[in-house]
Scaffold this motif. Structure first.
Motif, PDB file in Angstrom:
ATOM      1  N   GLU A   1      -9.471  37.301 -28.341  1.00 29.34           N
ATOM      2  CA  GLU A   1      -9.625  36.726 -29.683  1.00 29.34           C
ATOM      3  C   GLU A   1     -11.029  36.947 -30.229  1.00 29.34           C
ATOM      4  O   GLU A   1     -11.213  37.187 -31.421  1.00 29.34           O
ATOM      5  N   ALA A   2     -12.038  36.875 -29.332  1.00 30.88           N
ATOM      6  CA  ALA A   2     -13.420  37.108 -29.767  1.00 30.88           C
ATOM      7  C   ALA A   2     -13.663  38.585 -30.052  1.00 30.88           C
ATOM      8  O   ALA A   2     -14.328  38.939 -31.029  1.00 30.88           O
ATOM      9  N   MET A   3     -13.102  39.464 -29.208  1.00 35.38           N
ATOM     10  CA  MET A   3     -13.331  40.900 -29.358  1.00 35.38           C
ATOM     11  C   MET A   3     -12.652  41.458 -30.601  1.00 35.38           C
ATOM     12  O   MET A   3     -13.129  42.422 -31.206  1.00 35.38           O
ATOM     13  N   GLU A   4     -11.539  40.868 -31.014  1.00 40.12           N
ATOM     14  CA  GLU A   4     -10.850  41.333 -32.216  1.00 40.12           C
ATOM     15  C   GLU A   4     -11.730  41.183 -33.454  1.00 40.12           C
ATOM     16  O   GLU A   4     -11.621  41.961 -34.408  1.00 40.12           O
ATOM     17  N   GLN A   5     -12.629  40.209 -33.440  1.00 40.59           N
ATOM     18  CA  GLN A   5     -13.514  39.986 -34.586  1.00 40.59           C
ATOM     19  C   GLN A   5     -14.600  41.053 -34.687  1.00 40.59           C
ATOM     20  O   GLN A   5     -15.084  41.360 -35.771  1.00 40.59           O
ATOM     21  N   GLN A   6     -15.007  41.610 -33.524  1.00 46.76           N
ATOM     22  CA  GLN A   6     -16.139  42.539 -33.501  1.00 46.76           C
ATOM     23  C   GLN A   6     -15.738  43.969 -33.163  1.00 46.76           C
ATOM     24  O   GLN A   6     -16.555  44.874 -33.246  1.00 46.76           O
ATOM     25  N   GLY A   7     -14.483  44.177 -32.791  1.00 37.27           N
ATOM     26  CA  GLY A   7     -14.060  45.526 -32.433  1.00 37.27           C
ATOM     27  C   GLY A   7     -14.362  45.903 -30.997  1.00 37.27           C
ATOM     28  O   GLY A   7     -14.635  47.077 -30.700  1.00 37.27           O
ATOM     29  N   GLY A   8     -14.339  44.909 -30.094  1.00 39.25           N
ATOM     30  CA  GLY A   8     -14.550  45.210 -28.678  1.00 39.25           C
ATOM     31  C   GLY A   8     -13.403  46.026 -28.108  1.00 39.25           C
ATOM     32  O   GLY A   8     -12.294  46.053 -28.655  1.00 39.25           O
ATOM     33  N   GLU A   9     -13.663  46.677 -26.971  1.00 40.66           N
ATOM     34  CA  GLU A   9     -12.671  47.619 -26.453  1.00 40.66           C
ATOM     35  C   GLU A   9     -12.166  47.302 -25.062  1.00 40.66           C
ATOM     36  O   GLU A   9     -11.015  47.611 -24.733  1.00 40.66           O
ATOM     37  N   VAL A  10     -12.990  46.716 -24.198  1.00 41.99           N
ATOM     38  CA  VAL A  10     -12.589  46.600 -22.802  1.00 41.99           C
ATOM     39  C   VAL A  10     -13.052  45.279 -22.195  1.00 41.99           C
ATOM     40  O   VAL A  10     -14.124  44.774 -22.524  1.00 41.99           O
ATOM     41  N   ILE A  11     -12.184  44.743 -21.320  1.00 40.47           N
ATOM     42  CA  ILE A  11     -12.534  43.571 -20.507  1.00 40.47           C
ATOM     43  C   ILE A  11     -12.630  44.051 -19.067  1.00 40.47           C
ATOM     44  O   ILE A  11     -11.674  44.619 -18.529  1.00 40.47           O
ATOM     45  N   VAL A  12     -13.773  43.834 -18.454  1.00 41.18           N
ATOM     46  CA  VAL A  12     -13.996  44.271 -17.078  1.00 41.18           C
ATOM     47  C   VAL A  12     -13.814  43.081 -16.150  1.00 41.18           C
ATOM     48  O   VAL A  12     -14.514  42.070 -16.272  1.00 41.18           O
ATOM     49  N   VAL A  13     -12.859  43.226 -15.207  1.00 48.01           N
ATOM     50  CA  VAL A  13     -12.590  42.175 -14.230  1.00 48.01           C
ATOM     51  C   VAL A  13     -13.010  42.695 -12.865  1.00 48.01           C
ATOM     52  O   VAL A  13     -12.571  43.774 -12.440  1.00 48.01           O
ATOM     53  N   GLU A  14     -13.844  41.921 -12.168  1.00 45.63           N
ATOM     54  CA  GLU A  14     -14.328  42.320 -10.845  1.00 45.63           C
ATOM     55  C   GLU A  14     -14.133  41.161  -9.874  1.00 45.63           C
ATOM     56  O   GLU A  14     -14.340  39.999 -10.238  1.00 45.63           O
ATOM     57  N   VAL A  15     -13.729  41.518  -8.650  1.00 46.34           N
ATOM     58  CA  VAL A  15     -13.545  40.516  -7.605  1.00 46.34           C
ATOM     59  C   VAL A  15     -14.435  40.874  -6.432  1.00 46.34           C
ATOM     60  O   VAL A  15     -14.364  41.994  -5.913  1.00 46.34           O
ATOM     61  N   ASP A  16     -15.305  39.928  -6.030  1.00 50.95           N
ATOM     62  CA  ASP A  16     -16.255  40.174  -4.937  1.00 50.95           C
ATOM     63  C   ASP A  16     -16.159  39.059  -3.915  1.00 50.95           C
ATOM     64  O   ASP A  16     -15.767  37.923  -4.232  1.00 50.95           O
ATOM     65  N   GLN A  17     -16.549  39.393  -2.709  1.00 55.68           N
ATOM     66  CA  GLN A  17     -16.669  38.413  -1.632  1.00 55.68           C
ATOM     67  C   GLN A  17     -18.157  38.115  -1.455  1.00 55.68           C
ATOM     68  O   GLN A  17     -18.921  38.974  -1.030  1.00 55.68           O
ATOM     69  N   LEU A  18     -18.594  36.916  -1.818  1.00 50.86           N
ATOM     70  CA  LEU A  18     -19.999  36.536  -1.695  1.00 50.86           C
ATOM     71  C   LEU A  18     -20.103  35.341  -0.767  1.00 50.86           C
ATOM     72  O   LEU A  18     -19.811  34.211  -1.157  1.00 50.86           O
ATOM     73  N   GLY A  19     -20.488  35.621   0.467  1.00 48.86           N
ATOM     74  CA  GLY A  19     -20.591  34.559   1.461  1.00 48.86           C
ATOM     75  C   GLY A  19     -19.238  33.940   1.736  1.00 48.86           C
ATOM     76  O   GLY A  19     -18.275  34.637   2.069  1.00 48.86           O
ATOM     77  N   SER A  20     -19.151  32.639   1.552  1.00 52.50           N
ATOM     78  CA  SER A  20     -17.897  31.932   1.828  1.00 52.50           C
ATOM     79  C   SER A  20     -17.067  31.750   0.563  1.00 52.50           C
ATOM     80  O   SER A  20     -16.133  30.954   0.550  1.00 52.50           O
ATOM     81  N   GLU A  21     -17.389  32.514  -0.496  1.00 50.98           N
ATOM     82  CA  GLU A  21     -16.675  32.374  -1.756  1.00 50.98           C
ATOM     83  C   GLU A  21     -16.112  33.712  -2.226  1.00 50.98           C
ATOM     84  O   GLU A  21     -16.686  34.771  -1.964  1.00 50.98           O
ATOM     85  N   THR A  22     -14.977  33.633  -2.900  1.00 52.34           N
ATOM     86  CA  THR A  22     -14.455  34.776  -3.628  1.00 52.34           C
ATOM     87  C   THR A  22     -14.785  34.551  -5.092  1.00 52.34           C
ATOM     88  O   THR A  22     -14.449  33.512  -5.663  1.00 52.34           O
ATOM     89  N   VAL A  23     -15.464  35.544  -5.705  1.00 54.50           N
ATOM     90  CA  VAL A  23     -15.954  35.398  -7.068  1.00 54.50           C
ATOM     91  C   VAL A  23     -15.173  36.330  -7.990  1.00 54.50           C
ATOM     92  O   VAL A  23     -15.128  37.543  -7.773  1.00 54.50           O
TER      93      VAL A  23
END
Length: 580
Positions: free
Chosen positions: A491-513
């Motif tokens: 909804e925010a990107m439609e206002q400005q003409g954004g193109e891509v959402i980058v999703v990343e999954v990492d293992q940082l210590g005892s957490e999944t981020v």
């Protein structure tokens, strides 16, 4: 010159000297100056080497006020001690031809000064009521003679003049003191009336303020008027950092900006809980050029006080004023006014926060009741829709129809659980059903659910997995958190003409981020401090302001955390941390 002629000349000289001393005593000089000059003239008139004037103090001791002929430390004599003490106690003049042969003589002063007293003439100084108020003492007749009866009479005349001067001066000092006390009382009452007027004015401003912006605008403008400043700031600490509202004396609205807690002059005052008053702020190491640039005005001088609602409580923020029109620094009176305003403002902020929280809770309770009714009413049509979808799948047959049916049932189930989750949120309930879920499967499901939304907006979602293990979560609820973040980004990107959402999954210590980054316009500054609060929304005609509030509670129920970073015009990154 014959003896009678000499006596006549001497008498004329004494009369002239008495007139001169009278004129001196009637002058407008200070009492100390008058007495000093009078004692000097007394020494000359009496033909003595030294003179001392003692006055009675409140402790009934004689204190030397003037010592002619020698600079020595103050002399204090109890009543009865020394020749002057004897005169003060008995109220009688005393003439001694040889001081060292008189047992009443105290040679302490001679020993200290190096002066040798030979003959002495003392006379009491009596006030209007006859009470002894001092003693005048002359020592050592010039030429080696001793003082006689004529000298005693002359000194008695002088002591009368001194008594009038001393008592008149004391009366004048008492009158001046009373006038000063009356003036101070009057000024105190005027100040108190001004403070009461200010407090009443502040109460009216607070009562008329519907939100933080109107409160900041009215209070800061009132403070600028009191202190002659031209720019002011309300700096407020909150759960997510710090927020500053800037108002100019001729401005019509408050400029809101997020700042780092403790940063800048106002930040230091808020964190330390101490006043600050600077004539050249840019020379202070706590000064922030970044904040000054965002304010849009150069601070030539400034003053700031902490916002503290209780004596021992922590500061909630700071009130700052700058660029005083008169002078290059704010004075004590300005600081006093600021403290008065800050104390009332701190209480007003607490009340406003309480009122907003109460209103939010009321609205949540209303939403909860409405949704509970809607949820009950939805059960029947959802069941009907699910049944007909199953009939259509049976008639169509095949694997593809079965998969479509599964997706329809899942979507219908999500509608029910979403409504149920919002109802639970409004009631403060946290319910999760956790199970071990593979991260790739979780992301695949997110991609499948978000595909229609992304395709309709023409936005791509790029997923990078640097962790392919499993997490123990309630997958339906966590997917709802992820979908909400993606939908907000779209909804925010439609206002400005954004193109891509980058999703990343990492293992940082005892957490999944899980990281979600868009290239949209960024989160509006006015809602950054309360983004996860209920009913907070901006720029969305159909937004309820509940999505991220519910998302935060879901993440907290998993023992994790959710946060974000945003840059105006460049996008936003949300981080969801889930413990393994």
């Amino acid at each position: 010159m014959t003896e009678p002629v000499a006596q006549k000349v001497r008498l004329e000289q004494q009369i002239l000297a008495l007139k001169e001393i009278g004129l001196v005593l009637e002058s407008t000089m200070s009492l100390e100056e008058v007495l000093t000059l009078a004692v000097e003239r007394t020494t000359h008139l009496m033909g003595a080497q030294r003179s001392t004037l003692f006055l009675m103090d409140e402790s009934k001791e004689l204190v030397s006020r003037v010592i002619d002929g020698e600079e020595v430390a103050e002399i204090r004599l109890p009543l009865g001690r020394g020749l002057a003490g004897w005169v003060a106690r008995h109220g009688q003049p005393l003439m001694v031809a040889d001081a060292y042969k008189d047992e009443r003589f105290d040679e302490t002063w001679d020993t200290a000064s190096g002066f040798r007293t030979e003959c002495v003439l003392c006379h009491p100084i009596r006030g209007r009521n006859g009470r002894v108020i001092g003693v005048v003492e002359v020592m050592n007749k010039v030429g080696g003679d001793v003082f006689d009866e004529a000298d005693q009479v002359l000194l008695g005349l002088l002591s009368g003049q001194l008594a009038m001067t001393i008592e008149n001066s004391r009366l004048m000092l008492d009158l001046v003191g009373k006038n000063r006390a009356l003036l101070e009382t009057k000024q105190g009452l005027e100040r108190r009336n001004q403070e009461l007027d200010l407090l009443l004015d502040l109460e009216r401003l607070v009562a008329r303020s519907e939100d933080m912006d109107t409160l900041a605008l009215s209070i800061i403008k009132r403070t600028l008027k009191l202190t002659h400043g031209t720019v002011g700031m309300l700096y407020r600490l909150d759960d997510s950092g710090a927020e500053a509202r800037v108002v100019f004396e001729d401005g019509e609205e408050a400029q809101v900006m997020r700042v780092e807690p403790g940063m800048g002059l106002a930040g230091w005052v808020a964190v330390k809980g101490r006043d600050l008053n600077l004539s050249s702020p840019e020379l202070d190491p706590r000064f922030s050029e970044h904040i000054e640039a965002r304010i849009g005005a150069h601070l030539e001088n400034m003053a700031a006080v902490p916002l503290v609602s209780s004596k021992d409580g922590p500061a909630q923020g700071a009130l700052l004023v700058g660029n005083r029109r008169f002078g290059n620094v704010f004075d004590e009176s300005d600081m006093a006014w600021m403290h008065l305003v800050a104390n009332r403002l701190a209480g007003a902020l607490e009340y406003l926060t309480y009122r907003e929280r109460r209103e939010r809770d009321r609205r949540l309770a209303t939403v909860g009741r409405l949704l509970a009714g809607v949820l009950h009413d939805l059960k029947s049509p959802i069941s009907v829709a699910s049944g007909y979808a199953e009939l259509l799948a049976q008639r169509a047959g095949g694997k593809e129809a079965a998969e479509d049916l599964e997706q329809i049932n899942k979507a219908l189930g999500r509608v029910t659980t979403m409504a149920a989750d919002i109802v639970a949120f409004t009631r403060g309930e946290r319910r999760i059903l956790s199970s071990q879920v593979l991260v790739p499967e979780l992301m695949n499901e997110l991609e499948r659910q978000a595909a229609p939304l992304l395709n309709a907006a023409g936005i791509r979602m790029k997923i990078t997995l640097r962790s392919t293990g499993s997490v123990r979560v309630d997958s339906e609820k966590l997917l709802r958190v992820f979908y909400n973040i993606v939908r907000n980004a779209v909804e925010a990107m439609e206002q400005q003409g954004g193109e891509v959402i980058v999703v990343e999954v990492d293992q940082l210590g005892s957490e999944t981020v899980f990281s979600f980054t868009d290239d949209g316009p960024g989160v509006p500054e006015e809602i950054q401090g309360e983004l996860f609060d209920s009913f907070v929304t901006a720029g969305k005609a159909d937004g309820t302001g509940l999505g991220l509030a519910v998302a935060k509670e879901i993440v907290k129920a998993h023992g994790g955390g959710i946060e974000y970073e945003t840059v105006e015009g460049r996008g936003t990154t949300f981080l969801v941390r889930i413990p393994n």
